[in-house]
Design an enzyme around this catalytic site. Structure first.
Site, mmCIF file in Angstrom:
data_model
loop_
_atom_site.group_PDB
_atom_site.id
_atom_site.type_symbol
_atom_site.label_atom_id
_atom_site.label_comp_id
_atom_site.label_asym_id
_atom_site.label_seq_id
_atom_site.Cartn_x
_atom_site.Cartn_y
_atom_site.Cartn_z
ATOM 1 C CG ASP A 159 -0.406 -0.223 2.512
ATOM 2 O OD1 ASP A 159 0.791 -0.575 2.566
ATOM 3 O OD2 ASP A 159 -1.104 -0.034 3.520
ATOM 4 N N GLY A 160 1.954 1.286 0.746
ATOM 5 C CA GLY A 160 2.795 2.486 0.799
ATOM 6 C C GLY A 160 3.385 2.797 -0.570
ATOM 7 C CG ASP A 207 1.313 -7.167 5.653
ATOM 8 O OD1 ASP A 207 1.915 -8.088 6.228
ATOM 9 O OD2 ASP A 207 1.709 -5.992 5.641
ATOM 10 C CG MET A 230 5.420 -9.688 10.688
ATOM 11 S SD MET A 230 6.597 -9.220 9.402
ATOM 12 C CE MET A 230 7.901 -8.532 10.408
ATOM 13 N N GLY A 231 1.469 -9.098 9.683
ATOM 14 C CA GLY A 231 0.228 -8.849 8.946
ATOM 15 C C GLY A 231 -0.183 -7.392 8.981
ATOM 16 C CG HIS A 288 11.520 -9.269 9.813
ATOM 17 N ND1 HIS A 288 11.412 -8.890 11.123
ATOM 18 C CD2 HIS A 288 11.315 -8.158 9.073
ATOM 19 C CE1 HIS A 288 11.167 -7.592 11.181
ATOM 20 N NE2 HIS A 288 11.100 -7.121 9.952
ATOM 21 N NE ARG A 320 9.544 -8.348 5.090
ATOM 22 C CZ ARG A 320 9.787 -7.214 5.771
ATOM 23 N NH1 ARG A 320 8.853 -6.705 6.561
ATOM 24 N NH2 ARG A 320 10.917 -6.573 5.638
HETATM 25 O O1 F6P Z 1 4.158 -5.038 5.321
HETATM 26 C C1 F6P Z 1 4.987 -6.100 5.521
HETATM 27 C C2 F6P Z 1 5.436 -6.177 6.940
HETATM 28 O O2 F6P Z 1 6.247 -7.321 7.061
HETATM 29 C C3 F6P Z 1 4.323 -6.192 7.982
HETATM 30 O O3 F6P Z 1 3.690 -7.429 8.101
HETATM 31 C C4 F6P Z 1 5.064 -5.754 9.219
HETATM 32 O O4 F6P Z 1 4.191 -5.106 10.095
HETATM 33 C C5 F6P Z 1 6.101 -4.809 8.685
HETATM 34 O O5 F6P Z 1 6.234 -5.072 7.317
HETATM 35 C C6 F6P Z 1 7.454 -4.920 9.344
HETATM 36 O O6 F6P Z 1 8.280 -3.896 8.902
HETATM 37 P P1 F6P Z 1 9.859 -3.854 9.046
HETATM 38 O O7 F6P Z 1 10.449 -4.579 7.883
HETATM 39 O O8 F6P Z 1 10.172 -2.399 9.009
HETATM 40 O O9 F6P Z 1 10.235 -4.493 10.338
#
Ligand code: F6P
Length: 370
Positions: free
Chosen positions: A124-125, A148, A190-191, A293, A296
């Site tokens: 979204d950003g 997310d 996360m989410g 993380h 991810r």
């Molecule tokens: O938007 C993806 C995300 O992994 C979210 O689930 C989480 O809240 C955020 O990014 C974490 O951000 P960062 O990488 O800055 O720790």
């Protein structure tokens, strides 16, 4: 016959990846670049580190060889940034943080490359910024990336299925240790402000209690469920909690503030808050695991690879049709063009009447609300 040897200038496109990384980004970069090179004979530029690279003119040509062999690779070969917003670019001056509007420089840099489209891969950003750039005259197509799954206009984003599958495996592993030690185990996932990852992984792994931001919880309902399970001889419980979950009338738990970011709040820590409360009220030994993380990283699932390939190749068709200002989305398994304006309207949260919530309630899953 005379042969015209004047080489026509090749059409150029640029790709960038912004925001948090996720499995499937390289698969989508590959899909866009390969189709652009193979079918359209385009030249492809890879912008480095998201909008940071646009502002600072950091880029490289992506040749066929650069995007070959990356389908299964996690992360992004282009790098990314979660803070580089051209309209609010963070800079440190004499140790003090300032924000500057660098959008004009960003647009000049894009124009210098003479690209027919900038493909923005992001959540979204990144896509809200893409929308502003489009309104300021940049031909843009967006691609929906995030674990997310909280983007409007698409049923699914790539990265989500991979994150759910990693979380599910993690919860499965927690299950056996919870059983052996007769403990309450809390798994935080996360989410962001949406509960998609917690809902799907919680249901897939048979979580006894699933807590998502969309359904504020009552701690007494949670502990009653844990006690009830104990009375029935189930001497362990699994709680899957979204990082954005919050109690009725209460707030989300903030882990840190990233001042440079346009969305500075980083969530996290609700699992530990809950762990203490559950242990205190039930007297049962409780442990918390934060998956963070981990969700991810690594290779995308086959679902995400296919999704990324479909979305990415569709983006190239849209470039051919000059359909700019759109994100490629997936609705009911069909590819659709969604206005970036719609995507920029804010996150897509889990609707309370979602069929997965309904099904989970029917098999006795507690959402902490009744
Ligand atoms: O938007 C993806 C995300 O992994 C979210 O689930 C989480 O809240 C955020 O990014 C974490 O951000 P960062 O990488 O800055 O720790």
């Amino acid at each position: 016959m005379r042969i015209n040897r004047t080489r026509l200038k090749r059409e150029r496109i640029a790709i960038l990846t912004g925001g948090g990384d996720c499995p499937g980004i390289n698969a989508v970069i590959r899909a866009v670049a390969k189709k652009a090179i193979i079918e359209k004979d385009m030249e492809v530029i890879g912008i480095e580190d998201g909008y940071h690279g646009v502002i600072n003119n950091q880029y490289r040509i992506l040749h066929y060889e650069d995007v070959s062999g990356i389908l299964t690779l996690g992360g992004t070969i282009l790098g990314t940034s979660k803070t580089a917003n051209p309209y609010r670019y963070p800079l440190k001056k004499r140790g003090k943080l300032e924000f500057q509007d660098r959008s004009k420089i960003a647009i000049q840099n894009i124009n210098k490359h003479d690209v027919s489209c900038l493909v923005c891969i992001g959540g979204d950003g990144t896509l809200s910024i893409a929308h502003r750039l489009f309104e300021d005259g940049v031909p843009i197509i967006g691609l929906p990336k995030t674990i997310d799954n909280d983007l409007r206009g698409t049923d699914i984003t790539f990265g989500f299925d991979s994150a759910v599958s990693i979380a599910t495996e993690g919860i499965d592993r927690i299950h056996t240790t919870a059983q052996s030690h007769h403990r309450v185990m809390i798994v935080e996932v996360m989410g962001h402000r949406a509960g998609w990852v917690a809902l799907y992984s919680g249901v897939a792994a048979g979580g006894d209690i699933i807590l998502i931001p969309e359904i504020p919880y009552d701690i007494n309902v949670i502990t009653e469920k844990v006690n009830e399970r104990n009375k029935k001889g189930k001497r362990f419980s699994i709680v899957v909690v979204a990082e954005g979950a919050k109690p009725k009338g209460g707030d989300m738990v903030i882990q840190r503030i990233v001042k440079e970011s346009s969305d500075p709040i980083r969530l996290g820590g609700i699992g530990f808050v809950l762990g203490e409360q559950i242990e205190k009220i039930t007297g049962l030994e409780t442990r918390t695991v934060v998956m963070g993380h981990l969700l991810r990283g690594g290779s995308p699932t086959s679902f995400d690879r296919i999704l990324a390939t479909r979305l990415g190749t569709k983006a190239v068709d849209m470039i051919g049709n000059k359909e700019f200002g759109y994100m490629v989305g997936m609705k009911k398994n069909s590819l659709v063009a969604v206005l970036l304006k719609e995507v920029a309207r804010g996150p897509k949260t889990v609707p309370l009447n979602h069929p997965v919530i309904k099904a989970a309630r029917s098999v006795g899953t507690c959402f902490g609300d009744d």
